[in-house]
Design an enzyme around this catalytic site. Structure first.
Site, PDB file in Angstrom:
ATOM      1  N   GLU A  99      -9.143 -12.319  -5.866  1.00 57.42           N
ATOM      2  CA  GLU A  99      -8.192 -12.512  -5.876  1.00 57.42           C
ATOM      3  C   GLU A  99      -7.145 -13.364  -4.571  1.00 57.42           C
ATOM      4  O   GLU A  99      -6.003 -13.269  -4.359  1.00 57.42           O
ATOM      5  CB  GLU A  99      -7.807 -10.957  -5.154  1.00 57.42           C
ATOM      6  CG  GLU A  99      -8.329 -10.294  -4.703  1.00 57.42           C
ATOM      7  CD  GLU A  99      -8.472  -8.876  -3.546  1.00 57.42           C
ATOM      8  OE1 GLU A  99      -7.162  -8.233  -3.814  1.00 57.42           O
ATOM      9  OE2 GLU A  99      -8.920  -8.268  -2.795  1.00 57.42           O
TER      10      GLU A  99
ATOM     11  N   HIS B 186       0.867  -1.223  -0.084  1.00 55.65           N
ATOM     12  CA  HIS B 186      -0.140   0.062   0.035  1.00 55.65           C
ATOM     13  C   HIS B 186       0.952   1.517   0.060  1.00 55.65           C
ATOM     14  O   HIS B 186       0.106   2.200  -0.274  1.00 55.65           O
ATOM     15  CB  HIS B 186      -0.812   0.231   1.436  1.00 55.65           C
ATOM     16  CG  HIS B 186      -2.203  -0.692   0.297  1.00 55.65           C
ATOM     17  ND1 HIS B 186      -2.482  -2.003   1.744  1.00 55.65           N
ATOM     18  CD2 HIS B 186      -2.612  -0.816  -0.092  1.00 55.65           C
ATOM     19  CE1 HIS B 186      -3.501  -2.705   1.411  1.00 55.65           C
ATOM     20  NE2 HIS B 186      -3.971  -1.304  -0.505  1.00 55.65           N
TER      21      HIS B 186
ATOM     22  N   ASP C 118      -3.071  -9.790  -5.140  1.00 59.34           N
ATOM     23  CA  ASP C 118      -2.815 -10.508  -4.227  1.00 59.34           C
ATOM     24  C   ASP C 118      -3.233 -11.849  -4.875  1.00 59.34           C
ATOM     25  O   ASP C 118      -2.961 -12.828  -4.261  1.00 59.34           O
ATOM     26  CB  ASP C 118      -4.863 -10.231  -3.741  1.00 59.34           C
ATOM     27  CG  ASP C 118      -4.488  -9.348  -2.118  1.00 59.34           C
ATOM     28  OD1 ASP C 118      -2.891  -9.334  -1.433  1.00 59.34           O
ATOM     29  OD2 ASP C 118      -5.237  -8.338  -2.203  1.00 59.34           O
TER      30      ASP C 118
ATOM     31  N   CYS D   3      -7.492  -4.949 -12.465  1.00 64.88           N
ATOM     32  CA  CYS D   3      -7.638  -4.018 -11.308  1.00 64.88           C
ATOM     33  C   CYS D   3      -6.127  -4.392 -10.882  1.00 64.88           C
ATOM     34  O   CYS D   3      -5.941  -3.358 -10.524  1.00 64.88           O
ATOM     35  CB  CYS D   3      -8.763  -3.216 -11.050  1.00 64.88           C
ATOM     36  SG  CYS D   3      -8.810  -4.693  -9.717  1.00 64.88           S
TER      37      CYS D   3
END
Ligand code: PEP
Ligand code: MG
Length: 587
Positions: free
Chosen positions: A441, A197, A465, A512
């Site tokens: 994911e 992140h 992920d 995405c």
């Protein structure tokens, strides 16, 4: 003593160049002892506490004044509550003194026990926003007091200037947002992962970043000049004057080129040479990206990572209104195009630990995404209400769930959603309109996509992920970063399985994760039949350029042979060769 230029190698995350003076950030957790004291030390301990209250109050007032001057009175208001808590002896400080006297506790221990008791007492409050704010205020005040008791004093983030390169072990996402918004020129980190992140934030704010720069925090000294070269994955400490000037010139040229490049491609469609149209949507994490996404003609938002509202507000918990304001703005800005808002994917790192208040040995496999959400229905309901209210006003809300590993989770979620829809419709007198989809994911979700497709309106594949969980490679760990590759055939097979299940049910699959902006990934996804890609808006024009040079009909049968290969390296060179041999394009 002459100090020499030194070049460190790392892994590039954001490919620009940043030049600035070093600020070295070392984050430590102080040990906190909670212990019994003898009778004769009690008065002494109370005296320590009183002095600490004075020191902490003076510090907080200073911070309030500084923040008020630099960032406005609204943000400074946060500190007002802390000052009140320190001043209101009856509510807080007197209880700490009593605890020292009656339980023979040291001052640090007494502060934490009182804070824990007060939070417990407040837990039953119906006003959840007030509860959250007070809980966080109490925790903050406890930290100020313990720091004062232990004589710890440090500079604050608002003292970090603009012409700065931040050198650190690793930094929390919330800190990366603050530093990035202050305009720092680069990040050079010892640890971290390309798709973590913190890295996502650096990309969103376009701050050059290199990770895995081992030994840099020890080698660099404050105020040394540092160049972060995100193109080569290098960090140059104490560059010679000549080198520094070279880099500054490159920075200027890059700025000019980027603008010309934008102009050229922005109005052209994302269509292949053989006429396949591809929808290019934006991944949005921070408000700063909205303008850019519109400027590059993104056809909507394919992923809004709503946990960033939490990360931005940290250490405060966002209220329903905070959520509503963000969603409403997004939906209106992109209407009538879709805006896919993913419910909070909290978990793994600090922010989630603050929410769940428990320790997890392996948080990435623990309470993350929809799991944390279902375990904390108050957080879920606050978000859903805000989403539904914002969605009533436009016609483009798509809600998406993160980290789903089994269809049961979606079924439980839908029951809660039904009740919330009923409440919101009664309250607003309007009809809630939205689509519901899920991220794919986790390998178990991909392998049972057929069942999941029965419950949702769309899929979006999170290749970051999906790669992490399929290959058992921590996406935040630079030691195993060499193993993290979304082109691994196992990941490609799961993507295919998901796409086929969605096609059979007649629902859309988009992608995405980062794979949607890797040219070789794009070649595979388009060959498979995927027609919607979402990515950081900064990459949209680069991907569009690749798409406009592809002829999928010519290559797709060959490209699908990658599923027979044994590893990511083979896949990578196979795709390059097919594209070069068949359509003369160098990827
Ligand atoms: C992903 O996992 O690919 C994804 C898009 O979600 P995030 O990066 O936010 O985990
Ligand atoms: Mg994900």
């Amino acid at each position: 003593m002459k100090v020499e230029e030194k070049i460190f190698k790392g892994t590039s995350v954001v490919p620009g160049i940043g030049v600035g003076k070093a600020v070295v950030l070392i984050i430590t957790d102080a040990d906190l002892y909670r212990m019994q004291i003898p009778d004769f030390r009690v008065e002494n301990e109370i005296e320590r506490l009183r002095k600490a209250v004075d020191i902490a109050s003076a510090r907080v007032e200073k911070m309030r004044n500084k923040v008020s001057k630099q960032l406005g009175t609204e943000l400074a208001g946060i500190f007002e509550a802390h000052i009140q808590l320190l001043k209101d002896r009856n509510f807080f400080i007197k209880r700490v003194e009593k605890k020292i006297k009656q339980n023979y506790l040291n001052a640090e221990g007494a502060v934490w026990e009182v804070v824990e008791e007060l939070i417990k007492d407040l837990k039953g409050l119906a006003d959840r926003t007030f509860y959250e704010r007070t809980r966080q205020d109490l925790n903050n005040v406890a930290i100020y007091l313990v720091e004062a008791l232990q004589g710890v004093s440090h500079h604050e983030i608002n003292e970090v200037g603009e012409d700065v390169v931040v050198v650190a072990d690793d930094i929390a996402p919330s800190l990366a947002i603050h530093l990035g918004r202050k305009g720092v020129k680069g990040f050079a980190l010892e640890h971290g992962g390309v798709t973590s992140h913190t890295s996502i934030i650096a990309k969103s704010l376009n701050i050059p970043m290199v990770i895995g720069v081992h030994g840099i925090t020890k080698s660099v000294r404050p105020n040394d000049h540092v160049v972060v070269d995100g193109r080569r994955g290098e960090v140059i400490v104490r560059p010679t004057q000549e080198h520094k000037e070279e880099y500054l010139t490159i920075v200027k040229i890059h700025k000019r080129r980027e603008v010309e490049y934008l102009d050229e491609l922005v109005s052209l469609p994302a269509v292949t040479l053989d006429g396949i149209e591809v929808a290019l949507l934006a991944n949005i994490d921070l408000a700063e990206e909205i303008n850019l996404a519109k400027k590059v003609n993104a056809q909507g938002v394919g992923l809004y990572r709503s946990e960033f509202i939490f990360i931005e507000k940290h250490p405060y918990t966002p209220t329903e209104n905070d959520h509503y304001n963000v969603y409403s703005k997004l939906l209106k800005e992109f209407s009538p195009n879709r805006v896919i808002i993913r419910t909070h994917d909290l978990g793994g790192k600090k922010v989630a630990q603050d929410v769940i208040e428990t320790h997890e040995d392996n948080p990435v496999l623990g309470l993350r995404g929809i799991r944390l959400f279902l375990a904390h229905k108050d957080i879920l309901e606050t978000q859903l209400r805000a989403l539904l209210k914002a969605g009533c006003e436009t016609d483009n809300l798509w809600i998406m769930l993160p980290l789903v590993s089994s269809v049961d989770e979606i079924i439980i979620f839908k029951e809660i959603l039904r009740d919330t829809v009923k409440d919101v419709e009664e309250q607003t007198g309007k009809q809630c309109k939205f689509k519901l989809g899920t991220m794919i994911e986790v390998p178990s979700a991909a392998l049972t996509a057929k069942h999941i497709a029965e419950e949702v309106d769309f899929f979006s594949i999170g290749t970051n992920d999906l790669t992490q969980y399929t290959l058992a490679v921590d996406r935040n760990n630079e030691h195993v970063a060499y193993l993290f590759d979304s082109l691994h055939p196992s990941v490609l097979k799961l993507i295919k399985e998901t796409f086929i299940a969605a096609q059979e049910k007649g629902i859309e699959t988009s992608v995405c994760g980062e794979m949607s902006c890797d040219p070789k990934g794009v070649v595979y996804l388009l060959s498979l039949g995927i027609r919607t890609l979402s990515m950081n808006p900064r990459n949209i024009l680069h991907v569009k350029r690749v798409i406009r040079n592809l002829n999928i009909g010519e290559i797709k049968d060959d490209i699908m042979k990658v599923l027979q290969l044994s590893n990511a390296k083979e896949v990578s060179s196979f795709i390059s060769n097919v594209v070069k041999d068949k359509i003369g394009l160098k990827l």
